[in-house]
Design an enzyme around this catalytic site. Sequence first.
Site, PDB file in Angstrom:
ATOM      1  N   SER A 108       0.813  -1.210   0.000  1.00 18.65           N
ATOM      2  CA  SER A 108       0.000   0.000   0.000  1.00 18.65           C
ATOM      3  C   SER A 108       0.850   1.266   0.000  1.00 18.65           C
ATOM      4  O   SER A 108       1.949   1.285   0.568  1.00 18.65           O
ATOM      5  CB  SER A 108      -0.905   0.009   1.239  1.00 18.65           C
ATOM      6  OG  SER A 108      -1.554   1.253   1.406  1.00 18.65           O
ATOM      7  N   TYR A 131      -2.424   5.643  -4.452  1.00 21.07           N
ATOM      8  CA  TYR A 131      -3.475   6.639  -4.282  1.00 21.07           C
ATOM      9  C   TYR A 131      -3.067   7.870  -5.096  1.00 21.07           C
ATOM     10  O   TYR A 131      -1.947   8.371  -4.945  1.00 21.07           O
ATOM     11  CB  TYR A 131      -3.638   7.043  -2.820  1.00 21.07           C
ATOM     12  CG  TYR A 131      -4.315   6.008  -1.965  1.00 21.07           C
ATOM     13  CD1 TYR A 131      -5.604   5.568  -2.250  1.00 21.07           C
ATOM     14  CD2 TYR A 131      -3.673   5.468  -0.844  1.00 21.07           C
ATOM     15  CE1 TYR A 131      -6.232   4.613  -1.461  1.00 21.07           C
ATOM     16  CE2 TYR A 131      -4.300   4.519  -0.049  1.00 21.07           C
ATOM     17  CZ  TYR A 131      -5.575   4.100  -0.362  1.00 21.07           C
ATOM     18  OH  TYR A 131      -6.192   3.161   0.416  1.00 21.07           O
ATOM     19  N   THR A 157      -6.225   2.645  -6.698  1.00 20.38           N
ATOM     20  CA  THR A 157      -7.448   2.561  -5.902  1.00 20.38           C
ATOM     21  C   THR A 157      -8.356   3.727  -6.256  1.00 20.38           C
ATOM     22  O   THR A 157      -7.973   4.891  -6.112  1.00 20.38           O
ATOM     23  CB  THR A 157      -7.125   2.559  -4.399  1.00 20.38           C
ATOM     24  OG1 THR A 157      -6.385   1.369  -4.102  1.00 20.38           O
ATOM     25  CG2 THR A 157      -8.387   2.580  -3.564  1.00 20.38           C
ATOM     26  N   LYS A 253      -8.856  -0.704  -8.804  1.00 22.18           N
ATOM     27  CA  LYS A 253      -9.500  -1.372  -7.665  1.00 22.18           C
ATOM     28  C   LYS A 253     -10.587  -0.478  -7.070  1.00 22.18           C
ATOM     29  O   LYS A 253     -10.401   0.738  -6.935  1.00 22.18           O
ATOM     30  CB  LYS A 253      -8.445  -1.683  -6.601  1.00 22.18           C
ATOM     31  CG  LYS A 253      -8.953  -2.429  -5.382  1.00 22.18           C
ATOM     32  CD  LYS A 253      -7.778  -2.750  -4.444  1.00 22.18           C
ATOM     33  CE  LYS A 253      -8.234  -3.552  -3.239  1.00 22.18           C
ATOM     34  NZ  LYS A 253      -9.074  -2.748  -2.320  1.00 22.18           N
ATOM     35  N   HIS A 277     -13.863  -1.840  -0.747  1.00 23.86           N
ATOM     36  CA  HIS A 277     -12.829  -1.430   0.213  1.00 23.86           C
ATOM     37  C   HIS A 277     -13.006  -2.167   1.546  1.00 23.86           C
ATOM     38  O   HIS A 277     -12.741  -1.629   2.622  1.00 23.86           O
ATOM     39  CB  HIS A 277     -12.878   0.084   0.439  1.00 23.86           C
ATOM     40  CG  HIS A 277     -11.521   0.709   0.625  1.00 23.86           C
ATOM     41  ND1 HIS A 277     -10.845   1.344  -0.384  1.00 23.86           N
ATOM     42  CD2 HIS A 277     -10.712   0.802   1.705  1.00 23.86           C
ATOM     43  CE1 HIS A 277      -9.695   1.811   0.065  1.00 23.86           C
ATOM     44  NE2 HIS A 277      -9.589   1.481   1.333  1.00 23.86           N
TER      45      HIS A 277
END
Length: 378
Positions: A108, A131, A157, A253, A277
Site C-alpha cells: 500500500s 493513491y 485505488t 480497484k 474497500h
Amino acid sequence: MARVVTCNEDLRLLAKRRAPRAIFDYVDRGSYDELTIRDNRAALDRIRLRQRVMVDVSARSTASTMLGQPVTMPVALAPTGLTGLLHANGEMLAAQAAAEFGVPFALSTMSILSIEQVRAATREPFWFQLYVMRDRGFVAELIGRAVAAGCPALILTADLQVQGQRHRDLKNGLTVPPKLTVANLLDMALKPRWALGMLGAKGRSFGNLAGYAPTGRGLATLSQWIAGQFDASLDWADVEWVRGRWPGKLIVKGILDPDDARHAVRAGADAIVVSNHGGRQLDGAPAAIDALPGIADALGGEAELLCDSGVRSGQDVLKALALGAHGTMIGKAFLYGLGAMGKAGVTRALELIRNELDVSMALTGVSRLGDVDHNVLW
C-alpha cells in the site's frame, strides 16, 4: 497447550489477543454502521455449492495465473495500510510469506515500510498500490519508485476520493505512530509480544510518505491532512494519465458498477478489482460478491477480473471464481494471521485457504480451476 488453528476465525481471535486494540480494530472494523462489512460475509455465506459425487478428482490442482504470473492459487495479498503497526515489519514479513507460498503481495501507499525497504527484503518484486493525490508531482515520483523496484503491476485505488469515517478509529484515538496515552500504555503493557517486536521495527510511520506527510500527530489532525491529499476531482482522465506513466500491468480497484468497469478498461486498465474497500468506505454499498456477476457480464473477458471484500476461505475463492472472477484478493484474512503469528501466521492463513479450496473442488467434482463456472453453485 498450543492453540490449534483450523480456520481464519482462529487467527482473528488470536490476533485480537496479541495486537493493541486500536490497531486490531483498524483492521477488523468498517465505516459508519458497518452494514456493508456485514453484508460482505452474509452474501458469501448465502451462496451454496453443488455437491457432485463419483467423479475422478484424484489429480486436482489449485494452480493458476494472475496477470500472467503463475500462482499456486488465485489469491493475492491485498494492499493494506498500517500493516507494519499490526506486527513489526509486517509488510516485509507478509511479502516474504507470499513469495515463498507462490502468490502475489501488494504494498500500500500507506504502508509503514517503504517500497525500497520491502524490496530490499524480498526475493520477488511485488505489486504496488497507488493513491492519486492532489500533488501529481509526488504521484509521479511514487510511480517512478515502483518502476525502479521492478513492480510488475500497479493497483490504482479508485474508491477513496474522500475518506469514509470509521467510528472505532476515532473512539480509540488511533495515531501513527501510536500515541502514548494512559489507555494506550495500559493496552500495550498487556501486549508484550507486540511491544517487544515494535522496539526493533524498521519503521513506525508512513514509509512511502517520509518527508511528505506529518507524523506523530493525533488521528484528527492526521486524518484531516490525509483527507486533504486525496483528490475529490479524480476522474478517468487521471487514470489515463497514470496509464501513460506506468509500463506494467494496471489494475483499477474499487469497482462496483458495470459502467465504471467499462470506463476503467477504456482508460487502460488490464484488470479490475470488484471491491467495496472491505466495507470501509461507502457504508450501504452492495457486497462485492453480489456486484461481481453483473460486472463480469459487462466486461465479457475484456480485462482480468479480481474480487475482494469478505474473502476469508477457500470456499469464498471458489464462489468468486464460479461467479466470473479470475482471482481474488485477501486483506483481513492475511492480516489476522500476521497479527496472530507474524510471518508464520500469514503462511498459515494461505494454507487454510488453499486446503479448503482443494477440498471444495474435490467435493464439487472439479479438478482444474479452469473448469470452475456457475455449475459448481447450487
